[in-house]
Design an enzyme around this catalytic site. Structure first.
Site, PDB file in Angstrom:
ATOM      1  N   TYR A 137       3.774  12.628   8.737  1.00 53.08           N
ATOM      2  CA  TYR A 137       3.741  12.215  10.069  1.00 53.08           C
ATOM      3  C   TYR A 137       5.018  12.499  10.946  1.00 53.08           C
ATOM      4  O   TYR A 137       4.816  12.667  12.165  1.00 53.08           O
ATOM      5  CB  TYR A 137       3.407  10.705  10.270  1.00 53.08           C
ATOM      6  CG  TYR A 137       1.936  10.208  10.146  1.00 53.08           C
ATOM      7  CD1 TYR A 137       1.197  10.579   8.798  1.00 53.08           C
ATOM      8  CD2 TYR A 137       1.199  10.131  11.139  1.00 53.08           C
ATOM      9  CE1 TYR A 137       0.094  10.266   8.634  1.00 53.08           C
ATOM     10  CE2 TYR A 137      -0.139   9.624  10.940  1.00 53.08           C
ATOM     11  CZ  TYR A 137      -0.755   9.750   9.617  1.00 53.08           C
ATOM     12  OH  TYR A 137      -1.957   9.619   9.437  1.00 53.08           O
ATOM     13  N   LYS A 187       1.387  10.159  -5.379  1.00 50.88           N
ATOM     14  CA  LYS A 187       0.965  11.551  -6.225  1.00 50.88           C
ATOM     15  C   LYS A 187       2.214  11.984  -6.745  1.00 50.88           C
ATOM     16  O   LYS A 187       2.388  13.297  -6.370  1.00 50.88           O
ATOM     17  CB  LYS A 187       0.175  12.347  -5.122  1.00 50.88           C
ATOM     18  CG  LYS A 187      -0.822  13.563  -5.808  1.00 50.88           C
ATOM     19  CD  LYS A 187      -1.854  13.138  -6.350  1.00 50.88           C
ATOM     20  CE  LYS A 187      -2.448  14.484  -6.987  1.00 50.88           C
ATOM     21  NZ  LYS A 187      -3.740  14.027  -7.714  1.00 50.88           N
ATOM     22  N   ASP A 220      -5.373   9.322  -6.082  1.00 52.06           N
ATOM     23  CA  ASP A 220      -6.890   9.620  -5.988  1.00 52.06           C
ATOM     24  C   ASP A 220      -7.430   8.725  -6.845  1.00 52.06           C
ATOM     25  O   ASP A 220      -8.714   7.978  -6.567  1.00 52.06           O
ATOM     26  CB  ASP A 220      -6.978  11.119  -6.669  1.00 52.06           C
ATOM     27  CG  ASP A 220      -6.103  11.303  -7.892  1.00 52.06           C
ATOM     28  OD1 ASP A 220      -5.089  10.516  -8.151  1.00 52.06           O
ATOM     29  OD2 ASP A 220      -6.099  12.495  -8.460  1.00 52.06           O
ATOM     30  N   ASP A 244      -2.913   6.013   5.624  1.00 53.96           N
ATOM     31  CA  ASP A 244      -3.732   6.108   6.565  1.00 53.96           C
ATOM     32  C   ASP A 244      -5.137   6.182   6.034  1.00 53.96           C
ATOM     33  O   ASP A 244      -6.115   5.549   6.193  1.00 53.96           O
ATOM     34  CB  ASP A 244      -3.451   7.422   7.215  1.00 53.96           C
ATOM     35  CG  ASP A 244      -4.737   7.650   8.165  1.00 53.96           C
ATOM     36  OD1 ASP A 244      -4.988   6.685   9.117  1.00 53.96           O
ATOM     37  OD2 ASP A 244      -5.001   8.718   8.490  1.00 53.96           O
ATOM     38  N   ASP A 248      -9.014   3.556   5.497  1.00 56.90           N
ATOM     39  CA  ASP A 248     -10.245   3.706   6.023  1.00 56.90           C
ATOM     40  C   ASP A 248     -11.159   3.471   4.866  1.00 56.90           C
ATOM     41  O   ASP A 248     -12.199   2.890   4.992  1.00 56.90           O
ATOM     42  CB  ASP A 248     -10.342   5.071   6.475  1.00 56.90           C
ATOM     43  CG  ASP A 248     -10.474   5.173   8.100  1.00 56.90           C
ATOM     44  OD1 ASP A 248      -9.440   4.530   8.593  1.00 56.90           O
ATOM     45  OD2 ASP A 248     -11.186   5.989   8.705  1.00 56.90           O
TER      46      ASP A 248
HETATM   47  C1  IPM Z   1      -4.488   4.928  12.327  1.00 62.55           C
HETATM   48  C2  IPM Z   1      -4.725   6.257  13.007  1.00 62.55           C
HETATM   49  C3  IPM Z   1      -3.691   6.970  13.328  1.00 62.55           C
HETATM   50  C4  IPM Z   1      -2.754   7.524  12.019  1.00 62.55           C
HETATM   51  C5  IPM Z   1      -3.705   8.186  14.376  1.00 62.55           C
HETATM   52  C6  IPM Z   1      -4.495   7.989  15.480  1.00 62.55           C
HETATM   53  C7  IPM Z   1      -2.319   8.857  14.609  1.00 62.55           C
HETATM   54  O1  IPM Z   1      -5.651   7.124  12.106  1.00 62.55           O
HETATM   55  O2  IPM Z   1      -4.086   4.286  12.881  1.00 62.55           O
HETATM   56  O3  IPM Z   1      -4.958   4.811  11.149  1.00 62.55           O
HETATM   57  O4  IPM Z   1      -3.177   8.444  11.441  1.00 62.55           O
HETATM   58  O5  IPM Z   1      -1.902   6.422  11.913  1.00 62.55           O
HETATM   59 MN    MN Z   2      -6.284   6.235  10.306  1.00 64.84          MN
END
Ligand code: IPM
Ligand code: MN
Ligand code: NAD
Length: 354
Positions: A137, A187, A220, A244, A248
């Protein structure tokens, strides 16, 4: 009476819709627990950018620095090229305010049905500590021969000993306050430079903490275990991009992105920490009143805990745990309740002594 000055950046898409609900809950908690909240709205995001070309003027960043905390909805919209708002606003605040911990709990709340068949809350309560200022990042890289057949694009992962050390220390401390287990997720079998720095740092710092049981998992395999056996994790420390992605996945396991909270923390308290749902602006459902505000409310709970209002934070979390079984676990067209109705019910539950 303590009064907190909170900057509010609703942002794009469903961001302002869910943030409004989080603020209702925060105000209800302030009334019940006897503290004050002064909110200050900032109209940053896609609309402002398209009208003025401004993403985050320096003067606004300086003003934000003066608040006790920031609540953010989401940024990013299909009308603006990718990265302009995400890097220019969200990452600029994370980096500029040195919010080096991204704290992302993955917790299955009571009454929520996980898509993982048979998963119960006692098997899903972990904390992802995501490094939040470095890695891929950082923005290092560039193009050579752009637009030609010989084009080269590089994107480099920056990992500093200082950056890794401080986030690992934070993760060890959190593990010490919980079940005493820390997993490094990386990793190392392929990313032999960055992975080696992370592993050595964890090994060295873990030697100072014999009370914490430390293990390692490749990213993974971590995805497999998060789905198959989330109970194997207590605190997971990981780099920016892995964090990140796995959060999710964690959000899905805990019942959906509408339930996943996060805090961007400067644990040293030198700058305002920033709290936001894990989800984005959800352009596909923006304006429909379908967004689940629970992630934003739980993010506000992390904010209240960071400000030292632990009882208020617990009341918000408790209200989210009650509203879900009461109203149904997910928002959306089939739910029968709007974002604002769920927010109202949460605020009512926060106001009631339990
Ligand atoms: C998150 C988002 C951000 C990230 C993006 C929008 C920059 O996906 O907060 O998870 O990748 O950190
Ligand atoms: Mn995200
Ligand atoms: P997203 O998180 O916005 O949406 C993914 C899916 O989850 C969509 O189907 C959406 O409808 C659903 N969803 C998200 N929040 C929900 C909620 N509260 N209730 C119910 N369903 C919800 O991810 P995306 O579509 O990949 O990204 C959209 C935009 O948001 C992009 O511009 C992206 O860069 C940005 N983004 C911003 C942040 C942030 O500000 N922290 C985080 C992620 C993505």
């Amino acid at each position: 009476m303590s009064t907190y000055s909170i900057a509010v950046i609703g942002g794009d898409g469903v961001g302002p819709e869910v943030t409004a609900q989080a603020l209702k809950a925060v105000r209800a908690a302030a009334d019940r627990f006897g503290f004050g909240v002064d909110t200050h709205d900032y109209d940053l995001g896609g609309v402002r950018y398209l009208e003025t070309g401004e993403v985050l003027p320096d003067a606004v960043e300086a003003e934000l620095a003066g608040h006790d905390a920031i609540l953010l909805g989401a940024v990013g919209t299909p009308e603006v090229p990718p990265g302009v708002l995400e890097r220019g606003l969200l990452l600029r605040l994370r980096f500029g305010f040195d919010l080096y911990v991204n704290l992302r709990p993955v917790k299955l709340l009571p009454g929520v049905t996980s898509p993982i068949a048979g998963l119960s809350p006692d098997r899903c309560d972990l904390l992802v500590v995501r490094e939040n200022t470095e890695g891929l990042y950082a923005g290092a890289g560039g193009f050579l021969y752009k637009g030609t057949q010989a084009e080269v694009a590089t994107q480099e992962s920056l990992n500093t000993r200082r950056g890794v050390e401080r986030v690992v220390r934070y993760a060890l401390d959190r593990a010490g306050q919980r079940r005493g287990r820390l997993s490094l997720c990386h990793k190392t079998n392929v990313l032999t430079y960055a992975g080696d720095l992370w592993q050595r740092t964890v090994d060295e710092l873990a030697a100072e903490r014999p009370d914490i049981e430390v293990d390692y998992v490749h990213v993974d395999a971590a995805c497999l275990y998060l789905v198959q056996s989330p109970e194997r994790f207590d605190v997971v420390v990981t780099d920016n991009l892995f964090g990140d992605i796995i959060t999710d996945l964690g959000a899905a396991v805990q019942g959906g992105l509408g339930l996943a909270a996060s805090g961007n923390l400067n644990p040293d308290g030198q700058t305002p920490s920033m709290f936001e749902p894990v989800h984005g602006s959800a352009p596909d459902i923006a304006g429909k009143g379908w967004a689940n505000p629970v992630a934003a409310v739980l993010s506000a709970a992390l904010c209240l805990a960071h400000l030292g209002q632990d009882k208020a934070a617990a009341a918000l979390e408790h209200a989210c745990g009650r509203v879900l079984p009461e109203l149904g676990a997910t928002a959306g067209p089939d739910m029968g309740y709007s974002t604002a109705q769920i927010g109202d019910r949460i605020a009512t539950l926060v106001a009631e002594p339990s």
